[in-house]
Design an enzyme around this catalytic site. Structure first.
Site, PDB file in Angstrom:
ATOM      1  N   HIS A 342       9.604   0.339  -1.909  1.00  0.00           N
ATOM      2  CA  HIS A 342       8.192   0.247  -1.547  1.00  0.00           C
ATOM      3  C   HIS A 342       8.060   0.006  -0.036  1.00  0.00           C
ATOM      4  O   HIS A 342       8.639  -0.931   0.506  1.00  0.00           O
ATOM      5  CB  HIS A 342       7.526  -0.896  -2.327  1.00  0.00           C
ATOM      6  CG  HIS A 342       6.054  -0.939  -2.146  1.00  0.00           C
ATOM      7  ND1 HIS A 342       5.187  -0.225  -2.945  1.00  0.00           N
ATOM      8  CD2 HIS A 342       5.286  -1.567  -1.239  1.00  0.00           C
ATOM      9  CE1 HIS A 342       3.956  -0.425  -2.541  1.00  0.00           C
ATOM     10  NE2 HIS A 342       3.979  -1.238  -1.500  1.00  0.00           N
ATOM     11  N   ALA A 343       7.308   0.859   0.651  1.00  0.00           N
ATOM     12  CA  ALA A 343       7.261   0.800   2.117  1.00  0.00           C
ATOM     13  C   ALA A 343       6.636  -0.503   2.599  1.00  0.00           C
ATOM     14  O   ALA A 343       5.661  -0.995   2.028  1.00  0.00           O
ATOM     15  CB  ALA A 343       6.462   1.981   2.649  1.00  0.00           C
ATOM     16  N   HIS A 372       0.705   4.471   8.833  1.00  0.00           N
ATOM     17  CA  HIS A 372       0.124   3.238   8.275  1.00  0.00           C
ATOM     18  C   HIS A 372       1.019   2.027   8.562  1.00  0.00           C
ATOM     19  O   HIS A 372       0.566   1.009   9.087  1.00  0.00           O
ATOM     20  CB  HIS A 372      -0.085   3.406   6.764  1.00  0.00           C
ATOM     21  CG  HIS A 372      -0.483   2.146   6.061  1.00  0.00           C
ATOM     22  ND1 HIS A 372      -1.801   1.857   5.748  1.00  0.00           N
ATOM     23  CD2 HIS A 372       0.246   1.086   5.629  1.00  0.00           C
ATOM     24  CE1 HIS A 372      -1.841   0.674   5.152  1.00  0.00           C
ATOM     25  NE2 HIS A 372      -0.610   0.184   5.068  1.00  0.00           N
ATOM     26  N   GLU A 373       2.299   2.139   8.237  1.00  0.00           N
ATOM     27  CA  GLU A 373       3.206   0.989   8.410  1.00  0.00           C
ATOM     28  C   GLU A 373       3.323   0.594   9.883  1.00  0.00           C
ATOM     29  O   GLU A 373       3.341  -0.579  10.228  1.00  0.00           O
ATOM     30  CB  GLU A 373       4.597   1.298   7.827  1.00  0.00           C
ATOM     31  CG  GLU A 373       4.625   1.509   6.313  1.00  0.00           C
ATOM     32  CD  GLU A 373       4.035   0.365   5.513  1.00  0.00           C
ATOM     33  OE1 GLU A 373       4.002  -0.774   6.020  1.00  0.00           O
ATOM     34  OE2 GLU A 373       3.571   0.609   4.389  1.00  0.00           O
ATOM     35  N   HIS A 376       0.760  -1.775  11.127  1.00  0.00           N
ATOM     36  CA  HIS A 376       1.081  -3.197  10.931  1.00  0.00           C
ATOM     37  C   HIS A 376       1.967  -3.695  12.071  1.00  0.00           C
ATOM     38  O   HIS A 376       1.750  -4.760  12.628  1.00  0.00           O
ATOM     39  CB  HIS A 376       1.846  -3.408   9.620  1.00  0.00           C
ATOM     40  CG  HIS A 376       1.032  -3.210   8.388  1.00  0.00           C
ATOM     41  ND1 HIS A 376      -0.120  -3.907   8.135  1.00  0.00           N
ATOM     42  CD2 HIS A 376       1.222  -2.407   7.308  1.00  0.00           C
ATOM     43  CE1 HIS A 376      -0.600  -3.541   6.949  1.00  0.00           C
ATOM     44  NE2 HIS A 376       0.191  -2.626   6.445  1.00  0.00           N
ATOM     45  N   GLU A 400      -4.309  -4.537   6.398  1.00  0.00           N
ATOM     46  CA  GLU A 400      -4.226  -3.259   5.682  1.00  0.00           C
ATOM     47  C   GLU A 400      -5.169  -2.233   6.283  1.00  0.00           C
ATOM     48  O   GLU A 400      -4.866  -1.045   6.350  1.00  0.00           O
ATOM     49  CB  GLU A 400      -4.556  -3.455   4.201  1.00  0.00           C
ATOM     50  CG  GLU A 400      -3.503  -4.198   3.410  1.00  0.00           C
ATOM     51  CD  GLU A 400      -2.122  -3.573   3.525  1.00  0.00           C
ATOM     52  OE1 GLU A 400      -2.018  -2.339   3.582  1.00  0.00           O
ATOM     53  OE2 GLU A 400      -1.139  -4.332   3.596  1.00  0.00           O
ATOM     54  N   HIS A 500      -2.165  -8.326 -10.090  1.00  0.00           N
ATOM     55  CA  HIS A 500      -2.651  -9.414  -9.238  1.00  0.00           C
ATOM     56  C   HIS A 500      -3.229 -10.589 -10.025  1.00  0.00           C
ATOM     57  O   HIS A 500      -3.338 -11.680  -9.490  1.00  0.00           O
ATOM     58  CB  HIS A 500      -3.702  -8.860  -8.264  1.00  0.00           C
ATOM     59  CG  HIS A 500      -3.136  -7.789  -7.372  1.00  0.00           C
ATOM     60  ND1 HIS A 500      -2.766  -6.553  -7.852  1.00  0.00           N
ATOM     61  CD2 HIS A 500      -2.847  -7.786  -6.052  1.00  0.00           C
ATOM     62  CE1 HIS A 500      -2.285  -5.827  -6.854  1.00  0.00           C
ATOM     63  NE2 HIS A 500      -2.322  -6.543  -5.756  1.00  0.00           N
ATOM     64  N   TYR A 510      -8.618  -6.200  -0.485  1.00  0.00           N
ATOM     65  CA  TYR A 510      -8.481  -4.741  -0.567  1.00  0.00           C
ATOM     66  C   TYR A 510      -9.843  -4.063  -0.457  1.00  0.00           C
ATOM     67  O   TYR A 510      -9.986  -3.028   0.177  1.00  0.00           O
ATOM     68  CB  TYR A 510      -7.767  -4.337  -1.857  1.00  0.00           C
ATOM     69  CG  TYR A 510      -6.374  -4.925  -1.949  1.00  0.00           C
ATOM     70  CD1 TYR A 510      -5.347  -4.447  -1.127  1.00  0.00           C
ATOM     71  CD2 TYR A 510      -6.089  -5.976  -2.807  1.00  0.00           C
ATOM     72  CE1 TYR A 510      -4.077  -4.994  -1.178  1.00  0.00           C
ATOM     73  CE2 TYR A 510      -4.819  -6.523  -2.866  1.00  0.00           C
ATOM     74  CZ  TYR A 510      -3.812  -6.031  -2.056  1.00  0.00           C
ATOM     75  OH  TYR A 510      -2.563  -6.588  -2.115  1.00  0.00           O
TER      76      TYR A 510
HETATM   77 ZN   LIG Z   1       0.101  -1.750   4.416  1.00  0.00          ZN
END
Ligand SMILES: [Zn+2]
Length: 601
Positions: A342-343, A372-373, A376, A400, A500, A510
């Site tokens: 999972h990235a 996306h990553e 971060h 996010e 969750h 989210y």
């Molecule tokens: Zn993310």
């Protein structure tokens, strides 16, 4: 994702043992003592967090019996220290101090997502329950026949790929048999978690979670509702169109005007619908290019893929990634050992030991994921000069949102500029691209909202245990317009079928992230001087946009989030109209398709 410190009260008996309201008999503390405490606390937390991240990195890139134990140990050390410091910090509760100090104390106190009661037996019970519920979820299987058992991944694959209603129903039903044993545990967890939260001075656990948003906890639900009302007309149009297309496919299984059965939307929780895109795609939707084929055809390597991402950020004026990023990241799935694929994005030393961990598949999907990553990573580096407790996003929706904002700039125009596409498809092809994106981003919104709506009401007692399931489906119907495909009762516990909930992981972030990313994108596109429709804007190569983005990122969590939001957008309020702007061409098209058909449920 950043490896945030998620605080569970683990271990036996060592938990928050003092009420925040307990009067201290010692002499009133001074400002100098408070400052010294903060310095000591932050250097301790930094030290333990680095150890924790190193252990976690090794575990995630080399899963063995021993690395799992070492990582759990580092987690426990960090958690125990945070607990002790949070407890100690209550000594300064009534001291007048400058706002930035008060904010650091507040963040320390709010780093808990589960506060255990002071009674050691109860503390132990609630932490064991939390572990047990997550364990039931993680090892959950549905056995169709003896010896033929399917786990969540396999059941999700059926939801994603099958169009056989009987198979879909069986998979949906099967996964929902995993959660009923959680029900008595969950009820006890609510009771004990609330007790712990009250000892810390919160009305209940929901109020504790909602205290993280720089507004009174009771004002936050209304703020979420306000955003939802803004975007609801677009959701209703999308829902009506999808229902009609599914009715064409599945006949009377899908009502003409009622809620959509939850097993037909391509996802176990009907939370994102892009897997059913082939069933709802407009005619003539092919954008005329295939990025995956182009990347593969050019012999693009995993490192090349990440270089494209890095280049996006340097084009905005950000410094290149450090040399150690390339030495220490994991970009390819190793052949000889288990890793967590999972990235995720990391900042191991909380300064500039940036890394990503991703098992890259050459193609369009990971091309976006990498952008996306790295979002971060550049956020993490931008706030690395802040005191440790401020090295985080402005609120938990922001981290996010930044990654996704950058991914919104991966447009056909951008791909052409970097030489991956020969020509940009004309705007008649936008509807397919927009519909695909709406199935992911717009379909998610009511789900993102209702999970914590349900939990807040459970924590406050407004939803009693004998109404857990009934109220869950009432909210799913009200917000999402979906219904259970088969009769449900209080013998079921369908909220527990979503990770969750048993994992005690708040969800409102989210929803906020999905709202914020479009607001960020709209503001940055404007700063970059884009005059095209929003879905065609990319901020690539805009130094002006990069500068404004950095102004917000570098604030970290040092200011209330409205200040950070204003630094980028000029607005202090979250605003969902940016989603409406982005999808305006789609909304128009949907409304044409929906003419004469029922909208709503
Ligand atoms: Zn993310």
């Amino acid at each position: 994702m950043r490896n945030l410190v998620v605080i569970f009260c683990l271990g036996s008996g060592f938990c928050f043992a003092q009420s925040a309201n307990t009067p201290t008999r010692a002499a009133a503390p001074t400002l100098a003592e408070a400052r010294a405490f903060l310095n000591r606390a932050q250097s301790k937390l930094l030290e333990l967090s680095v150890e924790d991240q190193r252990a976690d990195w090794v575990k995630s890139t080399f899963i063995t019996y021993d690395t799992e134990i070492l990582a759990a140990k580092a987690d426990e050390d960090l958690i125990a220290a945070t607990m002790a410091l949070a407890k100690e910090s209550t000594r300064f509760k009534n001291l007048k101090m400058p706002p930035d100090m008060a904010r650091q104390f507040q963040l320390l106190r709010l780093s808990l997502t589960l506060a255990a009661p002071s009674d050691p037996k109860e503390a132990q019970e609630v932490t064991q329950i939390a572990t047990r519920m997550e364990g039931i979820y993680g090892s959950g299987k549905y056995c169709q026949r003896e010896g033929e058992c399917l786990d969540l991944d396999q059941l999700s694959d059926i939801l994603r790929t099958s169009t056989d209603p009987a198979k879909l129903l069986d998979a949906w039903r099967g996964w929902h048999t995993v959660s009923p044993p959680m029900r008595p545990l969950f009820q006890k967890y609510v009771e004990l978690g609330n007790k712990g939260a009250r000892e810390l001075g919160f009305a209940d656990m929901g109020a504790m979670w909602r205290s993280k948003y720089d507004m009174p906890p009771d004002a936050f639900p209304a703020e979420m509702d306000r955003l939802w009302e803004q975007v609801k007309p677009l959701y209703l149009s999308l829902h009506a169109y999808v229902r009609w297309k599914l009715r064409e496919k599945y006949g009377d299984l899908v009502p003409a005007s009622g809620p959509i059965p939850a097993h037909l939307l391509g996802n176990m929780w009907a939370q994102e619908w892009q897997n059913i895109y082939p069933l709802v795609a407009p005619k003539d939707a092919d954008p005329g290019y295939d990025l995956t084929a182009i990347l593969k055809g050019r012999g693009t390597t995993p490192v090349d893929m990440v270089k494209y991402g890095e280049h996006f950020f340097t084009s905005l004026g950000f410094a290149p990634l450090p040399k150690t990023f390339w030495e220490r990241s994991l970009l390819v799935k190793p052949r000889d050992r288990d890793v967590v694929c999972h990235a995720s994005a990391w900042d191991v030393d909380s300064v500039d030991d940036l890394r990503i961990k991703i098992c890259i598949e050459i193609g369009a999907e990971d091309f976006s994921v990498i952008h996306h990553e790295l979002g971060h990573n550049f956020y993490q580096r931008a706030y690395d000069q802040q005191p440790f407790l401020f090295r985080d996003s402005a609120n938990d929706g922001f981290h996010e949102a930044i990654g996704d904002t950058i991914a919104l700039s991966v447009t056909p125009e951008y791909l052409k500029k970097i030489g991956l596409l020969p020509t940009v498809p004309d705007s008649s092809k936008d509807i397919g691209l927009l519909l695909y994106k709406a199935l992911e981003k717009v379909a998610f919104l009511p789900f993102g909202l209702m999970i914590d709506k349900w939990r807040w009401q459970v924590f406050s007692g407004q939803i009693p245990p004998d109404k857990y399931n009934e109220s869950w489906w009432k909210l799913r119907r009200e917000y999402q317009g979906v219904a259970a495909p088969v009769e449900r009762s209080e013998a079921d516990f369908d909220p527990g079928a979503k990770y969750h909930v048993p994992a005690n992981y708040p969800y409102a972030r989210y929803f906020l992230s999905f709202i914020l990313q479009f607001q960020f994108h709209r503001a940055l596109a404007k700063i970059a001087g884009c005059t095209e429709p929003l879905n065609r804007c990319s901020i690539y190569e805009s130094k002006a946009a990069g500068e404004r983005l950095n102004a917000m990122l570098s604030m970290g969590a040092s200011q209330p989030w409205p200040k950070a939001l204003a630094a980028l957008t000029g607005q202090e309020q979250m605003d969902a109209t940016a989603i409406l702007d982005y999808f305006a061409p789609l909304q128009k098209w949907l409304d044409e398709q929906n003419r004469g058909k029922a909208v709503g449920w």
